[in-house]
Design a protein around this motif. Structure first.
Motif, short mmCIF file in Angstrom:
data_model
loop_
_atom_site.label_atom_id
_atom_site.label_comp_id
_atom_site.label_asym_id
_atom_site.label_seq_id
_atom_site.Cartn_x
_atom_site.Cartn_y
_atom_site.Cartn_z
N PRO A 27 66.96 72.29 34.03
CA PRO A 27 67.26 71.47 35.21
C PRO A 27 68.22 70.34 34.86
CG PRO A 27 65.13 70.88 34.31
CD PRO A 27 65.62 72.04 33.49
N PRO A 28 68.97 69.85 35.82
CA PRO A 28 69.88 68.73 35.56
C PRO A 28 69.16 67.40 35.67
CG PRO A 28 70.13 69.42 37.82
CD PRO A 28 69.11 70.36 37.20
N ARG A 29 69.76 66.37 35.08
CA ARG A 29 69.32 65.00 35.33
C ARG A 29 70.52 64.24 35.88
NH1 ARG A 29 70.47 61.16 31.16
NH2 ARG A 29 71.43 62.10 29.32
N GLU A 30 70.27 63.34 36.81
CA GLU A 30 71.36 62.61 37.44
C GLU A 30 71.72 61.38 36.60
OE1 GLU A 30 71.30 60.41 41.45
OE2 GLU A 30 72.07 62.40 41.94
N VAL A 31 73.01 61.20 36.38
CA VAL A 31 73.50 60.10 35.55
C VAL A 31 74.59 59.36 36.32
CG1 VAL A 31 74.65 59.49 33.38
CG2 VAL A 31 73.03 61.40 33.44
N PRO A 32 74.48 58.03 36.51
CA PRO A 32 75.56 57.27 37.13
C PRO A 32 76.63 56.94 36.09
CG PRO A 32 73.71 55.83 36.67
CD PRO A 32 73.30 57.21 36.22
N LEU A 33 77.88 57.13 36.46
CA LEU A 33 78.98 56.81 35.54
C LEU A 33 79.57 55.47 35.95
CD1 LEU A 33 80.80 60.24 35.08
CD2 LEU A 33 78.97 59.22 33.72
N GLY A 34 79.01 54.38 35.46
CA GLY A 34 79.57 53.07 35.75
C GLY A 34 78.67 52.23 36.64
N GLY A 35 79.31 51.48 37.57
CA GLY A 35 78.61 50.50 38.39
C GLY A 35 77.98 51.08 39.64
N PRO A 36 77.66 50.21 40.63
CA PRO A 36 76.91 50.61 41.82
C PRO A 36 77.60 51.70 42.64
CG PRO A 36 76.94 48.21 41.60
CD PRO A 36 77.89 48.74 40.57
N ARG A 37 78.94 51.69 42.74
CA ARG A 37 79.65 52.68 43.54
C ARG A 37 80.18 53.82 42.67
NH1 ARG A 37 84.21 51.80 46.18
NH2 ARG A 37 83.70 53.17 47.92
N ALA A 38 79.70 53.90 41.46
CA ALA A 38 80.25 54.88 40.53
C ALA A 38 79.86 56.30 40.91
CB ALA A 38 79.75 54.59 39.12
N MET A 39 80.66 57.25 40.45
CA MET A 39 80.31 58.66 40.60
C MET A 39 78.97 58.93 39.92
SD MET A 39 83.79 60.73 39.72
CE MET A 39 82.80 62.22 39.54
N TRP A 240 70.89 75.51 42.56
CA TRP A 240 72.04 74.60 42.54
C TRP A 240 71.97 73.63 41.38
CZ3 TRP A 240 72.05 69.20 43.84
CH2 TRP A 240 73.33 68.63 43.93
N SER A 241 73.04 73.58 40.60
CA SER A 241 73.23 72.64 39.50
C SER A 241 72.31 72.88 38.32
CB SER A 241 73.12 71.19 39.98
OG SER A 241 74.07 70.37 39.33
N GLU A 242 71.55 73.97 38.34
CA GLU A 242 70.74 74.34 37.18
C GLU A 242 71.59 75.17 36.21
OE1 GLU A 242 66.16 74.42 38.76
OE2 GLU A 242 67.35 76.25 39.04
N LEU A 243 71.17 75.16 34.95
CA LEU A 243 71.85 75.91 33.91
C LEU A 243 70.88 76.94 33.34
CD1 LEU A 243 74.46 76.10 32.10
CD2 LEU A 243 73.34 74.50 30.55
N ALA A 244 71.20 78.22 33.51
CA ALA A 244 70.36 79.29 32.96
C ALA A 244 70.86 79.62 31.55
CB ALA A 244 70.42 80.52 33.85
N TYR A 245 69.98 79.48 30.57
CA TYR A 245 70.32 79.77 29.17
C TYR A 245 69.83 81.17 28.83
CZ TYR A 245 69.91 79.94 24.11
OH TYR A 245 69.99 80.32 22.81
N VAL A 246 70.72 81.98 28.20
CA VAL A 246 70.36 83.31 27.74
C VAL A 246 70.59 83.36 26.23
CG1 VAL A 246 70.72 85.80 27.99
CG2 VAL A 246 71.12 84.27 29.95
N ALA A 247 69.52 83.64 25.48
CA ALA A 247 69.59 83.67 24.02
C ALA A 247 70.46 84.82 23.53
CB ALA A 247 68.18 83.79 23.44
N PRO A 248 70.95 84.76 22.29
CA PRO A 248 71.78 85.84 21.74
C PRO A 248 71.04 87.17 21.75
CG PRO A 248 71.89 83.90 20.34
CD PRO A 248 70.81 83.63 21.33
#
Length: 345
Positions: A27-39, A240-248
């Motif tokens: 699952p993803p985690r949300e990260v703010p890039l910068g200040g209050p109005r940041a992406m 949406w926005s999840e990453l499915a990992y498949v082992a070798p």
């Protein structure tokens, strides 16, 4: 893209060992890039359960963001070491400038790959005509033998490849921006075997994609949902926005969509096999090395103490160079954490 967190994760990364073809949903985690109005971005690599997929060590997924609300992207000059950055857009346009003299645009369906190597600095700013910004920023760790290579920049526009579905089912369209897949090969240079491709799957599609069995793979869902698994094995649903990992071990992947279809990024590479220490925008091998990189960047962007120079053209031309043609104040590095950078597997 810079990691603008004021307290970046302390990460020492290693590849794990999994059973052949195992599928894991990250699952993803949300990260703010910068200040209050940041992406705000949704980050699926690195995280506690997994730090790398092949040499892919950083996956940020962002948008669709309305620039009028988010302020768009305005990332001033910042440094990188020991990595390559891969920029891929779905909508919008970003202006890229760097210290090797590159001035280029990042546009949908076109890959920009920047090699940081021994040290580079760059800036990224969404263009005035961009109303919506939506894409992914990916980092690739360089192997120890090549991580001090000269900085560089490459651009490529991949051609779409059509793949039919299984037994008459709807299929997909692929654009291979790194490595080789489905008979299409990207010319951009990487330092380990890698795969990076955008996949557009139609509603109700079931597609089998031959892949390199020595690779581990990640499927990042940008739109819709998809069942991901090795052919002949159990699939797992990624939303949406999840990453499915498949082992070798899987020599073909089976992807199945639902009513709305899906847009995915397929990433892959052989297990990296090296430990890395990643903090802020630096990839190194030890805590001491990262501390030294930070000190060198600060020495370039400060004058008479802690005051950041107001024009990147006035920055000393040290390890990271000067971003040509950019006049934004460079980004100072965050403070190092109080403890040693910790090992993370």
């Amino acid at each position: 893209m810079s990691n603008l967190e004021t307290r970046p994760d302390e990460v020492e990364c290693r590849s794990g060992d999994e059973q052949v073809g195992t599928v894991e949903i990250l699952p993803p985690r949300e990260v703010p890039l910068g200040g209050p109005r940041a992406m705000r971005v949704r980050r699926t690599l690195p995280q506690r359960s997994r730090s790398l997929i092949g040499a892919w060590c950083f996956v940020d997924h962002y948008g669709p963001d309305q620039v009028a609300e988010s302020g768009g992207m305005s990332v001033a000059p910042h440094p990188h070491t020991g990595l390559q950055t891969v920029s891929w857009l779905f909508t919008g346009e970003i202006e890229h400038r760097d210290s090797v003299g590159t001035h280029a645009m990042v546009r949908p369906g076109e890959v920009n790959l920047m090699t940081g190597g021994r040290g580079i600095s760059h800036s990224e700013v969404s263009t005035p005509g961009t109303t919506e910004l939506h894409g992914a920023q990916l980092w690739v760790a360089l192997p120890d033998a090549d991580r001090h290579t000269a900085p560089a920049f490459a651009h490529h526009v991949p051609t779409a490849v059509r793949v039919d579905g299984v037994d008459g089912a709807p299929g997909l369209e692929a654009r291979v921006f790194v490595g080789s897949l489905l008979g299409s090969t990207s010319p951009v240079d990487t330092f380990t075997p890698l795969l990076g491709a955008e996949l557009l799957l139609e509603p109700g599609a079931t597609v089998r994609i031959p892949v390199d069995g020595t690779f581990e793979h990640g499927v990042l869902v940008d739109r819709g949902a998809v069942s991901v698994g090795p052919v002949g094995g159990a699939g797992e649903r990624a939303g949406w926005s999840e990453l499915a990992y498949v082992a070798p071990g899987a020599t073909a992947l089976e992807l199945t969509t639902y009513d709305e279809g899906a847009r995915l990024l397929l990433l892959g590479g052989p297990p990296f096999g090296e430990a890395i220490v990643m903090w802020w925008n630096f990839v190194g091998r030890t805590h001491e090395e990262v501390v030294a990189y930070r000190a060198e960047w600060q020495a370039q962007v400060t004058a008479g103490g802690d005051a950041v120079v107001g024009d990147s053209q006035d920055v000393a031309d040290g390890r990271f160079g000067v971003v040509v043609g950019d006049h934004l104040p460079p980004i100072p590095a965050p403070e190092m954490p109080n403890a040693r950078l910790k090992e993370r597997r």
